[in-house]
Scaffold this motif. Sequence first.
Motif, mmCIF file in Angstrom:
data_model
loop_
_atom_site.group_PDB
_atom_site.id
_atom_site.type_symbol
_atom_site.label_atom_id
_atom_site.label_comp_id
_atom_site.label_asym_id
_atom_site.label_seq_id
_atom_site.Cartn_x
_atom_site.Cartn_y
_atom_site.Cartn_z
ATOM 1 N N GLU A 163 -4.072 -4.783 -6.059
ATOM 2 C CA GLU A 163 -3.222 -5.118 -4.913
ATOM 3 C C GLU A 163 -3.777 -6.379 -4.273
ATOM 4 O OE1 GLU A 163 -3.033 -2.242 -1.689
ATOM 5 O OE2 GLU A 163 -1.990 -3.651 -0.393
ATOM 6 N N ASP A 176 -7.175 -0.790 4.205
ATOM 7 C CA ASP A 176 -6.076 -0.328 3.370
ATOM 8 C C ASP A 176 -6.263 1.093 2.852
ATOM 9 O OD1 ASP A 176 -3.737 -1.763 2.793
ATOM 10 O OD2 ASP A 176 -4.988 -3.410 2.104
ATOM 11 N N SER A 218 0.832 -1.207 0.000
ATOM 12 C CA SER A 218 0.000 0.000 0.000
ATOM 13 C C SER A 218 0.867 1.258 0.000
ATOM 14 C CB SER A 218 -0.932 0.001 1.220
ATOM 15 O OG SER A 218 -1.771 -1.139 1.175
ATOM 16 N N ARG A 273 -4.530 3.723 4.560
ATOM 17 C CA ARG A 273 -3.088 3.783 4.323
ATOM 18 C C ARG A 273 -2.758 4.548 3.055
ATOM 19 N NH1 ARG A 273 -1.541 -1.484 6.125
ATOM 20 N NH2 ARG A 273 -1.568 -1.414 8.389
HETATM 21 MG MG MG Z 1 -1.867 -3.123 1.991
#
Ligand code: MG
Length: 302
Positions: A120, A71, A35, A74
Motif C-alpha cells: 500500500e 494505518d 486501507s 485502520r
Molecule cells: Mg491508508
Amino acid sequence: VSDVAHGEALLTALLPAAGHALRIGISGAPGAGKSTFIEAWGELVTREGKTLAVLAIDPTSPRSGGSILGDKTRMAELARNPKAFIRATPSGASPGGVARRTREAMLLAEAAGFDIVVVETVGVGQSETTVAEMVDLFVLLVSPGSGDDLQGIKRGAMELADLVLITKADGDLAPAATRALADYRAALSLMRPKYADMPARIAKVSALAGDGMAEAWTVMAGLEAQMRASGHLKRLRMEQARRWFWSEVEAVLKEAIAAEPRIAARAVELEAAVLANRALPHASARALIRAFRGLDGRESPP
Ligand SMILES: [Mg+2]
Ligand SMILES: Nc1nc2c(ncn2[C@@H]2O[C@H](COP(=O)(O)OP(=O)(O)O)[C@@H](O)[C@H]2O)c(=O)[nH]1
C-alpha cells in the motif's frame, strides 16, 4: 560478521524460496480508501484460503519520527486474521531506503509462503512509480467527487494502473461514483495502454457495503492468470529484478558518496551549480564520479 552482512546472507538464502506470491500494489491519494479496501478485500481472499501479507508504506513524519496515519489501526480486523500479516514500512528520509526496505520485506513475506503480497503506497510523489516497478498488478484507487477527479489525479498514476477502482460507491456518494466511473473509463480509453494485449480495467467498489469487492478480486485474479499464460509475468519478474539491481546501484553509489565528507561536499557544490543553471547535469555527474574515483585534476579517461 556485521548485522548488514548477516541480513544479506539470510535474504540471499531465502531468494530461491521467493517468487511464488502474486505481488499487488495498491495506490491512491490519502483518503482514497486504500486501507479500508485492503481490509475488506483481505477478508475476502483469506476466506478463500489464501494468505496475505500487507506492507503499508507509512509516511513517517521526519519531525516527530512517528507514524502519521497509524494505518495498522485502520486494518484492525485484518490484523487479527491468522491468514494475514500487516507490517508498516517506515518511509524514513530517503526514497531509496523505502524501496529497499519494501523489497526486502516482500522477499521475506514471499519466502515465508504468503500467497499474496500487497504494497500500500502513500500516493505522494515518487512512491507510485517506485511501487509500480515492484509489483505484478498495480491498482489505483480513486474516491469519487473529492477533488480526486480527472484533473486532480496524476495522469502518471493512471498510466501505471492495470486496474482503476472507484471507491466509496455507496450511499450519498453512489451517483458521484457512477459519474467518476464513466469519466475515468473515457480517460482510460484515450490513453496508450500499458500492455497492448491487456488494456487497463475499471470498476467501482464499496469496501464498506461490500459491493463490487468479489468482482474486483475476480478481475485481479483474471489479470494474473492472463499474465501467467502469456509469459508476461515471467518477463515482468525479470524486469522487476533488473530495476531492483539498478536502483541499488544508484542507492549504493549515493551512500558511498555521502560516506566521504570531501566527496559529499563536492556533490553539494555540483548540485547547486545544476540548480542554478550554471552546469549541465551530465557534465556535473561525470565531475562527481571523477572526484569519487580520486581522478580530480587529472586527465579524464577517454
Ligand atoms: Mg491508508
Ligand atoms: N462511504 C464509504 N467511505 C469509505 C469507504 N472506504 C473508505 N471510506 C472512508 O474514507 C476515509 C479514508 O479511508 P482510508 O481507507 O483510511 O483511506 P487511505 O488513506 O487511502 O488508506 C475513511 O473515513 C473511510 O471510512 C467506502 O467504501 N464507503
